[in-house]
Design a protein around this motif. Sequence first.
Motif, PDB file in Angstrom:
ATOM      1  N   ARG A 160       7.585  34.735  45.249  1.00 44.05           N
ATOM      2  CA  ARG A 160       6.343  34.475  44.509  1.00 44.05           C
ATOM      3  C   ARG A 160       6.557  34.938  43.071  1.00 44.05           C
TER       4      ARG A 160
ATOM      5  N   GLN B 176      -2.949  37.979  50.738  1.00 43.32           N
ATOM      6  CA  GLN B 176      -2.433  37.123  51.814  1.00 43.32           C
ATOM      7  C   GLN B 176      -2.039  37.968  53.026  1.00 43.32           C
TER       8      GLN B 176
ATOM      9  N   PRO C  81      -2.039  33.136  59.708  1.00 45.35           N
ATOM     10  CA  PRO C  81      -0.659  32.713  59.458  1.00 45.35           C
ATOM     11  C   PRO C  81       0.058  33.652  58.492  1.00 45.35           C
TER      12      PRO C  81
ATOM     13  N   LEU D 174       4.330  34.234  56.908  1.00 44.01           N
ATOM     14  CA  LEU D 174       5.756  33.869  56.883  1.00 44.01           C
ATOM     15  C   LEU D 174       6.023  32.573  57.645  1.00 44.01           C
ATOM     16  N   GLY D 175       5.091  31.645  57.528  1.00 41.79           N
ATOM     17  CA  GLY D 175       5.259  30.344  58.163  1.00 41.79           C
ATOM     18  C   GLY D 175       4.939  30.313  59.643  1.00 41.79           C
ATOM     19  N   LEU D 176       4.450  31.406  60.203  1.00 40.68           N
ATOM     20  CA  LEU D 176       4.107  31.457  61.625  1.00 40.68           C
ATOM     21  C   LEU D 176       2.596  31.477  61.803  1.00 40.68           C
TER      22      LEU D 176
ATOM     23  N   GLU E 155      11.907  42.771  57.832  1.00 42.28           N
ATOM     24  CA  GLU E 155      11.375  41.444  58.137  1.00 42.28           C
ATOM     25  C   GLU E 155      11.809  40.969  59.515  1.00 42.28           C
TER      26      GLU E 155
ATOM     27  N   THR F 242       6.985  36.387  66.854  1.00 43.66           N
ATOM     28  CA  THR F 242       7.446  35.234  67.631  1.00 43.66           C
ATOM     29  C   THR F 242       7.496  35.541  69.128  1.00 43.66           C
TER      30      THR F 242
END
Length: 140
Positions: free
Chosen positions: A42, A55, A92, A94-96, A127, A135
């Motif tokens: 970012r 976020q 949501p 990190l794209g999950l 991370e 996940t």
Amino acid sequence: MMDRAALEALGRRWMQLWQGGDLSLFEATHAPDFSDESSAGRGTDCAAFGRGVAQLYRAFPDFTATIEAMVVDETQAMAAIRWRATGTQNGPFLGLVASGAGISFDGIEIIACRGGQVTRRWGHWDEAALLGQMTRRLEP
């Protein structure tokens, strides 16, 4: 120049940003010329960092990071803060998609300070541990 007590106090005050999403301290703790040296893709300015924090709290409304250790360097007006975070992924990140997973992971922040505000920030967090916890909850 900031003395040891002032640097430690600013480090603790800055970490209050990571206690349940209270962003009221954001402007008070960040210099107008703040630069995020670990921006994760970012922008590096204060506004982009603030959007990243917001976020995070949208995804983890109960996110809390506690200080595990702090080291202060008066000569360079810097503090290194090792922390542990917990929370629940309800949005949501990190794209999950939201997984409802409870998470716990570690990180470190190094902050440069001037005049009672943070001027630069370098951060690293686990991370892989975070992604693994999010996940694992999504697997059938």
